[in-house]
Enzyme design. Sequence first.
Site, PDB file in Angstrom:
ATOM      1  N   SER A 184       0.396  -4.493  -3.997  1.00 38.56           N
ATOM      2  CA  SER A 184      -0.816  -3.663  -3.894  1.00 38.56           C
ATOM      3  C   SER A 184      -2.051  -4.491  -3.570  1.00 38.56           C
ATOM      4  O   SER A 184      -3.051  -4.457  -4.275  1.00 38.56           O
ATOM      5  CB  SER A 184      -1.030  -2.879  -5.196  1.00 38.56           C
ATOM      6  OG  SER A 184       0.048  -2.015  -5.443  1.00 38.56           O
ATOM      7  N   ALA A 232       0.795  -1.227   0.000  1.00 39.08           N
ATOM      8  CA  ALA A 232       0.000   0.000   0.000  1.00 39.08           C
ATOM      9  C   ALA A 232       0.826   1.274   0.000  1.00 39.08           C
ATOM     10  O   ALA A 232       0.704   2.113  -0.905  1.00 39.08           O
ATOM     11  CB  ALA A 232      -0.956  -0.014   1.194  1.00 39.08           C
ATOM     12  N   CYS A 291      -6.041  -6.737   4.823  1.00 36.96           N
ATOM     13  CA  CYS A 291      -7.209  -6.715   5.706  1.00 36.96           C
ATOM     14  C   CYS A 291      -8.300  -7.671   5.239  1.00 36.96           C
ATOM     15  O   CYS A 291      -9.160  -8.075   6.023  1.00 36.96           O
ATOM     16  CB  CYS A 291      -7.778  -5.306   5.786  1.00 36.96           C
ATOM     17  SG  CYS A 291      -6.610  -4.063   6.400  1.00 36.96           S
TER      18      CYS A 291
END
Length: 470
Positions: free
Chosen positions: A43, A13, A47
């Site tokens: 990327s 990220a 989560c």
Amino acid sequence: MAARRLVVIGGDAAGMSAASQARRFKGPDELEIVAFERGHFTSYSACGIPYWVGGGVEGPDALIARTPEEHRERSIDLRMRTEVTEIDLDRQRVRTRDLAAPGATDAWTGFDDLVIATGARPIRPPLPGIDAPGVYGVQNLDDGQALLDALRAVEGGEQPRAVVVGAGYIGVEMAEALVQRGYRVTVVDQAEQPMSTLDPDMGRLVYEAMCGLGIETVREAKVTEIRTDGEGRACAVVTDDAEYPADIVVLGLGVRPETTLARRAGLPLGESGGLLTDLSMRVRGQDNVWAGGDCVEVLDLVSGRTRHIALGTHANKHGQVIGAGVGGGYATFPGVVGTAVSKVCDLEIARTGLLEEQARSVGLQFVTATIESTSRAGYYPGARPMTVKMLAERRTGRLLGVQIVGREGAGKRVDVAAVALTAGMTVEQMTALDLGYAPPFSPVWDPVLVAARKATAQVARDIEQAAGGR
């Protein structure tokens, strides 16, 4: 004039957001971008791994926001399966190793600007059996795939058993995933209550709900060993006074900043081991070294201290700020208030701001207010209970923190409190907030506002008592 070179360490990220944002500011003729990622994916949404494991979302492709090929199409030289092993600040270069070609000679790559986005590493205590087959972490997509393969291998017969070690966000989310796959789940944690990101009285609500969902939840239990069978595979989790059989063991003990390279390079680290940066995400004391994501500490706007919070939302924002700075623009990341939301089955868990212990540790005096309410008007079908706890500073009434535990419609209410914290509002000011109301969405007084009213009364009562004691 030769193009400047930006080197990015880490392809998730923060790193790739920085690279992409820098590319928007400067084309390939002005800025060469080289990014190194030691894993197989880039990327992606870590989560989302528990929900992939639980079968709620497709994966791993669905969790990938942008593939290496898509980055390369934007003139970003992304080199996968390449690990950075050393940062040489004096000569402005990094040493790399090609993990896909064992035995290959290490190479050096120079930089004009460097972004460190090395993420975090799972906490893995040095227990007997911790590295045995059958013990899994869930830090990246490779971990998720390995766990899924193992789960499928033991499913199909008698109800399999899983033990989750740790009852933080990762632990409760993985407990939910395993329940959804039909496992008999035990969660073992050494804290007084699950979810140590809540105060114990709110954590107790989580404990009661988890037990009601059929998840055996063991508190104040220190794991001493992962027992293995005759083939060396994990078969039980052992504590000081009990043993819990397991076909699968999942570690959910949280993470620490991965700053090994930064520490060796002599870069400044905070109390939790995360890199320290200024508001533009430039590493303190450096002109051309930037850092973002799970490897940094950020300013807590409520306490005024730095803290480590590993969240993808922050990492993406850090990357945007860094990319703007590298590209010649200007942006800042002012800090956080510590907002997080999670769930286990239909129980929603949220917090923002400070816990009681955190407030005490920075010398703040406070009052608390806890209320019970519902997610909708009580007479409207589907209204579900929720508990809201609020901390306010003594005398001033400044909001310090909010915790929410409830069913559908509870968790995202924490966003109202997050905005109030960011704005520095008092609990009295919060009572006048013009929030949306209709019976399907909220009682006439939203639960957060009910808590604010009670906290306001607590602040006033505390001032009266202090005046009367003079």
